[in-house]
Enzyme design. Sequence first.
Site, PDB file in Angstrom:
ATOM      1  N   HIS A   1      -3.649  -4.803   0.127  1.00 16.34           N
ATOM      2  CA  HIS A   1      -3.019  -5.411   1.314  1.00 16.34           C
ATOM      3  C   HIS A   1      -3.116  -6.929   1.221  1.00 16.34           C
ATOM      4  CE1 HIS A   1      -2.510  -1.736   3.777  1.00 16.34           C
ATOM      5  NE2 HIS A   1      -3.557  -1.321   3.102  1.00 16.34           N
TER       6      HIS A   1
ATOM      7  N   GLU B   1      -1.647  -9.065   2.856  1.00 16.33           N
ATOM      8  CA  GLU B   1      -1.548  -9.676   4.193  1.00 16.33           C
ATOM      9  C   GLU B   1      -2.912 -10.035   4.782  1.00 16.33           C
ATOM     10  OE1 GLU B   1      -0.795  -6.539   3.450  1.00 16.33           O
ATOM     11  OE2 GLU B   1      -1.243  -5.128   5.066  1.00 16.33           O
TER      12      GLU B   1
ATOM     13  N   CYS C   1       0.812  -1.206   0.000  1.00 15.39           N
ATOM     14  CA  CYS C   1       0.000   0.000   0.000  1.00 15.39           C
ATOM     15  C   CYS C   1       0.858   1.276   0.000  1.00 15.39           C
ATOM     16  CB  CYS C   1      -1.006  -0.040   1.146  1.00 15.39           C
ATOM     17  SG  CYS C   1      -2.395   1.064   0.837  1.00 15.39           S
TER      18      CYS C   1
HETATM   19  N1  GLN Z   1      -1.797   6.816   2.981  1.00 14.36           N
HETATM   20  C1  GLN Z   1      -1.974   6.093   1.769  1.00 14.36           C
HETATM   21  C2  GLN Z   1      -3.345   6.314   1.145  1.00 14.36           C
HETATM   22  O1  GLN Z   1      -4.242   6.749   1.794  1.00 14.36           O
HETATM   23  C3  GLN Z   1      -1.697   4.603   1.969  1.00 14.36           C
HETATM   24  C4  GLN Z   1      -2.687   3.931   2.875  1.00 14.36           C
HETATM   25  C5  GLN Z   1      -2.219   2.604   3.381  1.00 14.36           C
HETATM   26  O2  GLN Z   1      -1.047   2.278   3.392  1.00 14.36           O
HETATM   27  N2  GLN Z   1      -3.146   1.781   3.836  1.00 14.36           N
HETATM   28  O3  GLN Z   1      -3.540   6.027  -0.010  1.00 14.36           O
END
Ligand code: GLN
Length: 546
Positions: free
Chosen positions: A516, A518, A385
Amino acid sequence: MRKYIFIVGGVMSGVGKGVAAASIGKILQSRGFEVTAIKIDPYVNVDAGTMNPTEHGEVFVLNDGMECDQDMGNYERFLDKDLSGANYMTTGSIYQTVINRERNLEYGGRCVEVVPHIPLEVINKIDKAATKNKSQIVIVEIGGTVGEYQNILFLEAIRMLKTRKSQDVLSCLVSYLPLQEGGELKTKPTQYAARTLNSAGIQPDIIIARAKVPLDKKRKEKIAFFCNVLDEAVISAPNIESIYEVPINFEKDNLSEFILKKLNLKSKGRDLRRWQRLIKNVRLSKKPVKIGIVGKYFNTGEFVLADSYISVIEAVKQAAYFFKRKPIISWLNAEVYEKMPSRLSELNEYDGIIVPGGFGGRGTEGKIAAIRYCRENKIPFLGLCYGMQLATIEFARSVGKLKKAHTTEINPKTSYPVIDILQEQKKNLSEKNYGGTMRLGAYPAIIKKGTIAYHAYKQHLISERHRHRYEVNPQYIEKLEKKGLVFSGFSPDRKLMEILELSRETHPFFLATQFHPEFKSRPLNPHPLFKEFIKTAIQFKISNHK
Ligand code: GLN
């Protein structure tokens, strides 16, 4: 007939109620029953999405986009099942439902009161979730500890349900026994916890005794006697190396047999074979694989850190066990690399580096520096992410020569906004509409043939869980691709970039995902990308004679 098992905590928090709930689910599932698990959190937040991970650990995301407590991750991992938002509730969400119903005149003009209407709504939601999951047995974990003010209405729900369906409801107290210096486990705090539960009108049927060491016969009898439960209802739950051993440990005390007997259920056999094989792998895994996680949620100490990234840690462990390796996971503080860039050379000590998800500016330059170090020194790298967004920035700056390229999350005025806000998110932010409004939950993605991602997934269409507001800016895709960045996964309309990687000719494993992975990794089914990452990390270790 539906059966309910409530799990409540005694003495103190953090003793593993979630793992106990998940493990009870597992052993009942192994006896042939359809089981689901529900978490009730006592806080007023409507969901866990607005909380800082240092406050409450990781925010786990379900397929339907529900942002919830990390225990939901434990349930999914142990039961090997996808759960839905119906399986998660908070004081806030319950009050919200009741207030909305009152506004819609659904209480027929009656006075709506905290008791009985709130506990009744809790029961209503539990039943709805059980029906949705087509489950005969529903396990409900109540957050917090018995005796605190906040979860009293949930205990009231147990009391009401137990009065109405005494044959179908069990309550289980997961309590903690301190170990005295002389080596004796002390039962008194647990006795008080049971009594406090009694004063809420609930007699525990089972007591799970969490402690550093196993319970001896004497202590078992003492708890049984003073807490008014049967000897066989006191389950010894000592500290163990892997949480995945908990179901097996419970079965050493015949817990599933006791539960089935109490609930008048006839077992449909017993099959824990796959789980036993997993435990065997855990035990056989001796040779280490060293993974560094570059994070920033460090300010409240080691314990919280592990909690903030729990799904990432579990995904690493599962993939390592799959290859019979002992996972050694270290925390690397991104902010240190900002102040002392020379410390980056410590990354060489690892077989693989992960930059996980995150928000905001703190530590990002350190993470970018770490990513650059991994790229230039060919250290296996997995970005998750925010990790993918920062990898894009790093590549744009170093290889694309777009100096000061950035994400508009941190620098809205950057001249090279390689990461920018999703169009549909602009309105949410300007209206301060933050709760539950990110791009959340499962979305499909197409995988490009001939890439590392395709090699790992071995399929063209995948579905993964998301939690973000920003994305790779489409205006820079071509430019970055020309410089050698490969976008190997994207949304079916090709608008959103979901995976980036470098070709294997230039780097052994440099891959990052907007989603994600995970959240979908399971002990019996480790995630393909984590498997590929760990496999390369092991090869990297061998070829570097580490
Ligand atoms: N801050 C980033 C976004 O909002 C990544 C979010 C995250 O890593 N879950 O896109």
